[in-house]
Scaffold this motif. Sequence first.
Motif, PDB file in Angstrom:
ATOM      1  N   GLU A 261       0.921  -0.986   0.092  1.00 38.34           N
ATOM      2  CA  GLU A 261      -0.254  -0.100  -0.097  1.00 38.34           C
ATOM      3  C   GLU A 261       0.868   1.126  -0.448  1.00 38.34           C
ATOM      4  N   SER A 262       1.603   1.349   0.676  1.00 41.16           N
ATOM      5  CA  SER A 262       2.846   2.732   0.511  1.00 41.16           C
ATOM      6  C   SER A 262       3.614   2.637  -0.898  1.00 41.16           C
ATOM      7  N   SER A 263       3.605   1.949  -1.888  1.00 40.95           N
ATOM      8  CA  SER A 263       4.021   2.201  -2.894  1.00 40.95           C
ATOM      9  C   SER A 263       3.136   2.739  -3.853  1.00 40.95           C
ATOM     10  N   PRO A 264       3.761   3.394  -4.350  1.00 38.43           N
ATOM     11  CA  PRO A 264       2.541   4.357  -6.162  1.00 38.43           C
ATOM     12  C   PRO A 264       2.157   3.419  -7.002  1.00 38.43           C
ATOM     13  N   ILE A 265       0.863   3.234  -7.500  1.00 37.49           N
ATOM     14  CA  ILE A 265       0.615   2.170  -8.951  1.00 37.49           C
ATOM     15  C   ILE A 265       1.300   3.791 -10.045  1.00 37.49           C
ATOM     16  N   ARG A 266       2.132   3.503 -11.083  1.00 38.86           N
ATOM     17  CA  ARG A 266       2.570   4.527 -12.448  1.00 38.86           C
ATOM     18  C   ARG A 266       1.564   3.727 -13.248  1.00 38.86           C
ATOM     19  N   VAL A 267       1.055   4.861 -14.017  1.00 43.15           N
ATOM     20  CA  VAL A 267       0.366   4.803 -15.303  1.00 43.15           C
ATOM     21  C   VAL A 267       1.233   6.019 -16.047  1.00 43.15           C
ATOM     22  N   THR A 268       1.649   5.598 -17.191  1.00 45.32           N
ATOM     23  CA  THR A 268       2.913   6.409 -18.507  1.00 45.32           C
ATOM     24  C   THR A 268       2.017   5.702 -19.687  1.00 45.32           C
TER      25      THR A 268
END
Length: 315
Positions: A261-268
Amino acid sequence: MEALVETSPVGVVVFDAGSGDALSVNREAARIVEGLRMPERSPEQLLEVITCQRADGREVALADFPLGPQLSTAETLRTEEIVLSVPDGRMVKTLVNATPIHAPEGGVESVVVTMQDLAAFEELERMRTEFLAIVSHELRTPLTSIKGSASTVLAASPGFAPAEMLQFLRIIDTQADHMSGPIGDLLDAGRIATGTLSVAPEPSEAVVLVDRARNTLLSGGGRHTVLADLPPDLPRVLVDRRRIVQVLNNLFSNAARQAPESSPIRVTAERDGVYVAISVSDRGGGIPPEQLAHLFQKYAGAGAGERGLGAGLSI
């Protein structure tokens, strides 16, 4: 009668009760044991190396116990699971029936053994389990959002702002609509297999599609930060908006479930020739290399801790 036995979908073997020799082996029985054949041995010699493991755990090596005396005991088997194996580890699970045929003067003359290969039944059971996992996966997010919003409204104090309450009611309404979608999506899995899945492409903004999927994740109780890096000059894309949002929802949902949960989800996103490639990445455990080739197949991944589930991936 011989023609019926030969073309039967069930394996049929007739043994001589005195010698233990196979008097008749139909086509399906030969197919079942073909995977156990050893190059240097004839089909008759295969009986010398086969081990039978019965449902109660008992193992019988046919080479150690002459088949004739065993058959002459007139034991009748009814739908017993027996695993046939050879020394190199190859095996086949079968459902066996055995019926002794008595001679007119008494005693056992022959034994008719029927066998069914259980591989197909196990595959059906695997698909059933994976189908139920997909149903759970597709409905979990909207149910969580509906439950959370309804609980908030019910627990609201008298001073709760009407605008805020209205927003929660909108979430409930939207997510209820989302729940009706997966029912049709699951039916679409069959259309995918037959090549009859219909799509309705129309020009769309990629950033709008990503925002819709991201909002679905966040309104459903997602706790991850979603970082979007989309170039402002991306061209419009020709897509079925509902289908592509479903695919993105799947990727977001899987990323949120696998990553801390502490890590982000990245969208590129980037332009790739005449296409636009959108990527969703997380800091979870990743996908085993041997599963990558099967990732986008129907129901793929359900056997690996629900990694990569969802109808959106196959679509």
